[in-house]
Design a protein around this motif. Sequence first.
Motif, short mmCIF file in Angstrom:
data_model
loop_
_atom_site.label_atom_id
_atom_site.label_comp_id
_atom_site.label_asym_id
_atom_site.label_seq_id
_atom_site.Cartn_x
_atom_site.Cartn_y
_atom_site.Cartn_z
N GLN A 43 0.76 -1.10 -0.11
CA GLN A 43 0.73 0.32 -0.09
C GLN A 43 0.85 1.21 0.30
O GLN A 43 0.17 2.80 -1.02
N LEU A 44 2.08 0.92 0.71
CA LEU A 44 2.90 2.25 0.79
C LEU A 44 3.56 2.38 -0.46
O LEU A 44 3.48 4.10 -0.92
N GLY A 45 3.62 1.91 -1.25
CA GLY A 45 4.11 1.99 -2.89
C GLY A 45 5.42 1.22 -3.05
O GLY A 45 6.80 0.45 -4.04
N ILE A 46 6.18 -0.01 -1.51
CA ILE A 46 7.02 -1.17 -1.77
C ILE A 46 7.02 -1.52 -3.06
O ILE A 46 6.16 -2.67 -2.89
N SER A 47 8.42 -2.19 -3.64
CA SER A 47 8.46 -3.35 -4.80
C SER A 47 9.04 -4.40 -4.26
O SER A 47 8.58 -5.44 -4.59
N ASP A 48 9.36 -4.36 -3.51
CA ASP A 48 10.35 -6.01 -2.34
C ASP A 48 11.11 -5.23 -1.54
O ASP A 48 11.54 -4.19 -0.49
N CYS A 49 10.52 -6.05 -0.31
CA CYS A 49 11.05 -6.17 1.20
C CYS A 49 12.37 -6.88 1.48
O CYS A 49 12.73 -7.27 0.31
N TYR A 50 13.62 -6.15 2.17
CA TYR A 50 14.66 -5.97 2.25
C TYR A 50 15.26 -6.51 3.44
O TYR A 50 14.56 -5.48 4.52
N VAL A 51 15.97 -7.92 3.75
CA VAL A 51 15.28 -7.65 5.02
C VAL A 51 16.94 -8.55 5.40
O VAL A 51 17.79 -8.67 4.71
N SER A 52 16.88 -8.64 6.54
CA SER A 52 18.54 -8.39 7.21
C SER A 52 19.06 -10.21 7.30
O SER A 52 18.11 -10.63 6.88
N PRO A 53 20.02 -10.44 7.96
CA PRO A 53 20.52 -12.05 7.72
C PRO A 53 19.83 -12.87 7.76
O PRO A 53 19.12 -12.94 9.05
N ILE A 54 19.25 -13.88 7.09
CA ILE A 54 18.65 -14.98 7.38
C ILE A 54 18.67 -16.44 8.07
O ILE A 54 17.95 -17.56 8.37
N PHE A 55 19.65 -17.14 8.13
CA PHE A 55 20.75 -17.80 7.79
C PHE A 55 20.60 -18.12 9.67
O PHE A 55 20.95 -16.96 10.62
N THR A 56 20.89 -19.30 10.34
CA THR A 56 21.03 -19.40 11.41
C THR A 56 22.54 -18.47 12.01
O THR A 56 23.10 -18.73 12.40
N PRO A 57 21.82 -17.33 13.52
CA PRO A 57 23.13 -16.98 13.50
C PRO A 57 23.59 -17.68 15.02
O PRO A 57 22.63 -18.34 15.21
N ARG A 58 24.32 -17.05 16.25
CA ARG A 58 24.66 -17.39 17.51
C ARG A 58 22.96 -17.10 18.10
O ARG A 58 22.27 -16.26 17.99
N ALA A 59 23.01 -17.74 19.35
CA ALA A 59 21.76 -17.83 19.94
C ALA A 59 21.26 -16.20 20.53
O ALA A 59 19.91 -15.98 20.31
N GLU A 60 22.25 -15.68 20.76
CA GLU A 60 22.14 -14.43 21.54
C GLU A 60 21.77 -13.25 20.37
O GLU A 60 21.72 -12.13 21.17
N SER A 61 22.12 -13.52 19.25
CA SER A 61 22.39 -12.52 18.34
C SER A 61 21.15 -11.85 18.60
O SER A 61 20.01 -12.43 18.17
N THR A 62 21.60 -10.78 17.77
CA THR A 62 20.17 -9.56 18.05
C THR A 62 19.92 -8.66 16.06
O THR A 62 19.17 -8.20 16.45
N HIS A 63 20.96 -8.92 15.60
CA HIS A 63 21.04 -8.36 13.80
C HIS A 63 21.53 -9.62 13.41
O HIS A 63 21.27 -9.42 12.27
N GLY A 64 21.79 -10.82 13.53
CA GLY A 64 22.25 -12.06 12.43
C GLY A 64 23.31 -11.50 11.45
O GLY A 64 23.45 -13.12 10.56
N TYR A 65 24.38 -10.87 11.83
CA TYR A 65 25.35 -10.67 10.99
C TYR A 65 26.76 -12.09 11.37
O TYR A 65 27.82 -11.99 11.33
N ASP A 66 26.36 -13.23 12.72
CA ASP A 66 27.05 -13.53 13.50
C ASP A 66 26.62 -15.30 12.78
O ASP A 66 26.64 -16.23 13.92
#
Length: 1013
Positions: A43-66
Amino acid sequence: MNQSPLFDSRATSARLPLATYRFQLHADFTFFDAAALVPYLHQLGISDCYVSPIFTPRAESTHGYDICSYGELTPWLGGTDGFWTLANALNAHGMGLIVDMVPNHMGIGAANAWWMDVLENGISSVYAPYFDIDWQPSKRELANQVLLPILGDHFGVVIEQGAIQLHYDQGAFFLQYAETRLPIAPRTAGLVLEDARPLLEAQLPADDPGLQEFLSILTTVGYLPPRGADDPLKLMERRREKEIIKGRLASLTTANATVRRVLDQTLGRYNGNPDEPASFTHLTRLLDGQAYRLAFWQVSSEEINYRRFFDINELAAIRVEHDAVFRDTHTLLFDLIAAGAITGLRIDHPDGLWMPAAYFARLQTEALTRRIAQDQGLADAQLDDIRDRAAAWVHDRAHHGTPDTSATPATWPLYVVAEKILAHGEALPQDWALHGTTGYDFLNAVNGIFVDSRHGRSFDTIYSTVCGTEQAFSEVVLAKKMLIMQEAMASEIASLSYQLERLTERTPRYRDFTLGGLTTAIRDLIAHMPIYRTYIDPIARRVSDHDRQCLEQATDAALRQRYRTSGSVLIFLRDTLLLRTLDTFAPDDRDRLAQWILRFQQMTGPIMAKGVEDTAFYLYNRLISLNEVGGEPALFGQSLDAFHRQNQTRHQDWPSSMLTLATHDTKRAGDVRARINVLSEIPKRWWLHVNRWRKLNATHKIMVDGVPAPDANDEYLLYQTLLGAWPAGECDAATFATFRDRIISFMQKATREAKTHTSWVNPNADYDASLTAFVTALLPDDRTTHFLADFIPFQQEIARVGAVNSLSQTLFTLTAPGVPDCYQGSELWDFSLVDPDNRRPIDYALRQWLLGEIQQRAQTDRRGVAQDLLEHWADGRMKLFVITTLLTYRRANPDLFLTGRYTPLTIVGPQRTMVCAYTRQVGDTTLLVVGPRLVAALMAAHDRFPLGAEVWQTTRVCLPATDAGVRYRNLLTCAIIVPDGPAHRPTLALGTILCDFPIAALEAITSDEDSVG
């Protein structure tokens, strides 16, 4: 160029996004949460969703880059079910999914099976080549071991405290230190079993089956091939037999209570008694036999022997350039791409890759191979041939271009952008098989046009007066890069130096170069590098003119400081990096030297990032809106001509590059920078307020080490931050308290990053406490201080001008060549600061409701909506209105923004320097974009937003020659505007264009249409 029908335009063309929206995923915002918001994004007009890493990081990760496992979708984000819920929701709305890929490093620890296998088996691990480990470092005691700097104190202290304990579970021995579990080498299990043997033989008869099995296991352990064996068959035998041994021991200890009891007694002997230091002899001997060496965490900067992500011990670099590593880190990714669930990639930290161009080519090769195989229904056995042909096509395309690259955007099978930080004046390498950057180059360019370059010297004077010292930004950068190399990343420099010294020692021409001399030269050259890294290919012997110029520039600058470094060593280092000395080395050493050159190039980027982004940017505070990732704070503003040139270059070379105002890595949100930039227009008033505030707040400082704290530089940073991040509109007690806590957290991070009075490695508790007390005193709950009485009116004035800046920079982001990227939550005013502040929860229920209301009202009275939102500007709805209006228009006119020409327009009249205008045009479709800048004086003079003829006087936009009858409709207000003057030289009055709203996007129309409403 490969002209095979397999490589037709459908197979080789990516799905190109029109506008992206970035989500930061974590345990409290999962795939399911993102999926629920897909209708809102559409509805906003966005064509693509763009997400932070999706593969399994360390359990305590809050960002996903590990990431710890590339073969699994993060369970706490919803795993496979959650991912496909998001993918299917996007597909149902015709939207794509761009995923953040981390190919350079992994999070290490118990969750990373590859890393744990390396710790157990050392160089014999099948995963040992996956990680960038120096198994033969300069410190010979570390040969064939990985240094693990995880201890909270020195090794001897920790072990004698009994903090490291040996345990047994299900046939395996392991060590436990706090929350960290570590495996032990298979052969060293024999030490424990051997120590248990006398006790067991004393309790069981010689013919006891349990004892016989125990002795058999002990013998088998002794026959295991040693760690470091290079015979593949021996290594295979070792891997097989160690698991068999664990199974046998597990069965024995389960069936025979005596054996288990004796093992427990033996473990007790190993685990010692803190009152008897000598009781830890057995444990120390066991630890000495491992493939890792435990050490105090502060040792890492000097002795760590695995390449890290920057200086973060918990992130180990991986060697994705190896076939097996690429395969195992990308198989699931490409399965999801082939299934149509993922349509694009953002590549994290490309400068850390061995050869970035080769990596990007491999991504496109695999994407093309998978697409052709799927289209043709090819069997796996046929893929190798297709892959080879696809690789040839990608190589030709990267190095020779397409038959007509000027007419269409870059054609690659997969949409890929790279998080590449470009220095001022640096261009993205043309042979990279991608679509552009993640947008920092645009961010800094558009930010620069809102900084009044006429007042740079005034700000130099203000800043030097406040701080009591004059220091150029370049001097700060040089000093901080040196600091990083001498402290945080000393081990990496030592390794580079040692490896080069080994090579020169074997070459008579260079054997007089000492290790110390080479180390100093390497530091000096890296410190003076004007860019993050070079991309010299020593294997193909390719050196670009740009790389040559950068290395020569760095060498010349270092030579001017020859009191530190021998000139001959620096010249040798330069010539070696430029491949001029390659043939002077023995043939057997040339490959090693090529590897060294590639490793050197991998190291310059992290040092630049740590020295500049993570240190100098928090220390040099002349105007902090310029201290942004990819920015050049020494440049006080940018001309409109330079801004237009960059847009034209992007249109020609990288038309699908991302455009952004904020990311998860930016130091402050775009709206914060938009406010702080206003100060550049009013240096005298700014100085009067700063001087007054310093006097008012002097009594709140606390003496630390004999001087008032915080110091003047940190105080100056605080005032700018408060002006930029202050909440908009009414601020209740809870919001104000939260704001104060955010400022305290930011200042604690900023001062530790600056590394002047305190740091992360050596925190100064007294300075940290004084800073917290100072902020608290400035921002008391009752808000009744002399400081706030003076600050708040000034801040509100700045905020209003900043709102105009924000609208204009948003307008340019949505209409300039490239793909606009909206960071989560920034569709309303976003006054976030650096991570983790920019990952706070977003109120999407509010945004959904506001969007629906705006769109419904705009259907019948767009002009009225625009005027109402402007009147209530502090709530941020007018930014949301601009975004959804222009994104909706982008979606209806994709060709205009994918391929449309970009033409800067001339402004004439008294306020000509205060406007940026250009057109986008394709075929018969034209959009005219007009946004004000540097309007603080205009707004102060009229005490209102810059609207109408009274403000803009006779200032006009000069239009290209048009056909008779062409007129313009303002997308934001639906007003119809008719050009003045003759058809060959038409103009539009700024007072007419900007009469109802501070910015304008004008669509050319050829008929006399009425505005809606």
